[in-house]
Design a protein around this motif. Structure first.
Motif, PDB file in Angstrom:
ATOM      1  N   MET A   1       0.839  -1.190   0.000  1.00 33.09           N
ATOM      2  CA  MET A   1       0.000   0.000   0.000  1.00 33.09           C
ATOM      3  C   MET A   1       0.878   1.246   0.000  1.00 33.09           C
ATOM      4  N   ALA A   2       0.389   2.267  -0.645  1.00 35.09           N
ATOM      5  CA  ALA A   2       1.115   3.540  -0.703  1.00 35.09           C
ATOM      6  C   ALA A   2       0.937   4.294   0.607  1.00 35.09           C
ATOM      7  N   ARG A   3       1.917   5.107   0.909  1.00 31.95           N
ATOM      8  CA  ARG A   3       1.854   5.916   2.137  1.00 31.95           C
ATOM      9  C   ARG A   3       1.882   7.392   1.776  1.00 31.95           C
ATOM     10  N   TYR A   4       1.148   8.173   2.563  1.00 29.51           N
ATOM     11  CA  TYR A   4       1.036   9.615   2.342  1.00 29.51           C
ATOM     12  C   TYR A   4       1.130  10.338   3.684  1.00 29.51           C
ATOM     13  N   LYS A  40     -13.773   4.177   4.318  1.00 28.52           N
ATOM     14  CA  LYS A  40     -14.726   3.693   3.309  1.00 28.52           C
ATOM     15  C   LYS A  40     -14.054   3.502   1.960  1.00 28.52           C
ATOM     16  N   ARG A  41     -12.939   4.207   1.734  1.00 32.74           N
ATOM     17  CA  ARG A  41     -12.219   4.124   0.460  1.00 32.74           C
ATOM     18  C   ARG A  41     -10.997   3.206   0.575  1.00 32.74           C
ATOM     19  N   GLY A  42     -10.928   2.445   1.668  1.00 31.81           N
ATOM     20  CA  GLY A  42      -9.858   1.470   1.830  1.00 31.81           C
ATOM     21  C   GLY A  42      -8.585   1.997   2.451  1.00 31.81           C
ATOM     22  N   GLY A  43      -8.589   3.223   2.938  1.00 31.84           N
ATOM     23  CA  GLY A  43      -7.392   3.792   3.550  1.00 31.84           C
ATOM     24  C   GLY A  43      -7.475   3.766   5.063  1.00 31.84           C
ATOM     25  N   VAL A  44      -6.378   4.073   5.690  1.00 31.73           N
ATOM     26  CA  VAL A  44      -6.340   4.099   7.151  1.00 31.73           C
ATOM     27  C   VAL A  44      -5.343   5.161   7.618  1.00 31.73           C
ATOM     28  N   ILE A  45      -5.679   5.827   8.712  1.00 32.27           N
ATOM     29  CA  ILE A  45      -4.750   6.758   9.354  1.00 32.27           C
ATOM     30  C   ILE A  45      -3.852   5.917  10.251  1.00 32.27           C
ATOM     31  N   THR A  89      -2.096   5.315   5.037  1.00 28.87           N
ATOM     32  CA  THR A  89      -1.799   4.197   4.161  1.00 28.87           C
ATOM     33  C   THR A  89      -3.038   3.975   3.309  1.00 28.87           C
ATOM     34  N   CYS A  90      -2.860   4.015   1.991  1.00 30.19           N
ATOM     35  CA  CYS A  90      -4.012   3.941   1.089  1.00 30.19           C
ATOM     36  C   CYS A  90      -3.533   3.634  -0.317  1.00 30.19           C
ATOM     37  N   ASP A  91      -4.215   2.718  -0.999  1.00 33.99           N
ATOM     38  CA  ASP A  91      -3.871   2.424  -2.388  1.00 33.99           C
ATOM     39  C   ASP A  91      -4.663   3.266  -3.381  1.00 33.99           C
ATOM     40  N   ASP A  92      -5.653   3.998  -2.901  1.00 31.26           N
ATOM     41  CA  ASP A  92      -6.536   4.772  -3.774  1.00 31.26           C
ATOM     42  C   ASP A  92      -6.290   6.262  -3.551  1.00 31.26           C
ATOM     43  N   GLU A  93      -5.335   6.810  -4.316  1.00 29.54           N
ATOM     44  CA  GLU A  93      -5.000   8.230  -4.142  1.00 29.54           C
ATOM     45  C   GLU A  93      -6.210   9.124  -4.413  1.00 29.54           C
ATOM     46  N   GLU A  94      -6.994   8.793  -5.418  1.00 30.65           N
ATOM     47  CA  GLU A  94      -8.196   9.593  -5.703  1.00 30.65           C
ATOM     48  C   GLU A  94      -9.170   9.538  -4.526  1.00 30.65           C
ATOM     49  N   GLY A  95      -9.310   8.365  -3.915  1.00 30.22           N
ATOM     50  CA  GLY A  95     -10.166   8.230  -2.739  1.00 30.22           C
ATOM     51  C   GLY A  95      -9.658   9.066  -1.579  1.00 30.22           C
ATOM     52  N   LEU A  96      -8.339   9.098  -1.406  1.00 33.38           N
ATOM     53  CA  LEU A  96      -7.734   9.938  -0.368  1.00 33.38           C
ATOM     54  C   LEU A  96      -8.045  11.402  -0.635  1.00 33.38           C
ATOM     55  N   LEU A  97      -7.883  11.841  -1.881  1.00 29.69           N
ATOM     56  CA  LEU A  97      -8.146  13.238  -2.230  1.00 29.69           C
ATOM     57  C   LEU A  97      -9.621  13.593  -2.012  1.00 29.69           C
TER      58      LEU A  97
END
Length: 118
Positions: A1-4, A40-45, A89-97
């Motif tokens: 998973m990508a990290r931001y 809801k978009r598959g990410g987590v803090i 941590t999230c694989d969906d950058e658009e979902g994060l945005l």
């Protein structure tokens, strides 16, 4: 998973300190809503914190002959100071945005950067 990292570079320290408990709760509620939308978009803090006020910061710079100079206060040339951050941590950058758009209700600006994987 990508990290931001999601950063809050423009929160007003004086406004925060003058705010009421209800004002602070609105910010906390908005941040919690962001966390729910992100999940809801598959990410987590995975981490993050509110930072202590910038007036209590210290800055270390390289001085003459490579010596370290320590001064009180934030870096003077900065136009804005960082007031807090989240590690995501999230694989969906658009979902994060999409999820992060709710944050501007409580924070004047939100900066999101990918974290380089080592």
């Amino acid at each position: 998973m990508a990290r931001y990292v999601v950063m809050f570079p423009a929160d007003n320290e004086a406004e925060w300190e003058a705010g009421t408990d209800a004002d602070h709760q609105q910010v906390y509620d908005t941040d919690e809503e962001f966390g729910r939308l992100l999940e809801k978009r598959g990410g987590v803090i995975t981490g993050g914190r509110e930072l202590a006020s910038t007036s209590r910061a210290h800055t270390i710079r390289r001085g003459p002959n490579g010596t370290a100079l320590v001064t009180d206060g934030p870096y003077a040339e900065s136009a804005e100071q960082l007031s807090g951050f989240y590690l995501i941590t999230c694989d969906d950058e658009e979902g994060l945005l999409e999820a992060a758009q709710v944050l501007v209700r409580a924070h004047p600006a939100v900066e999101i950067r990918a974290v380089e994987e080592s």
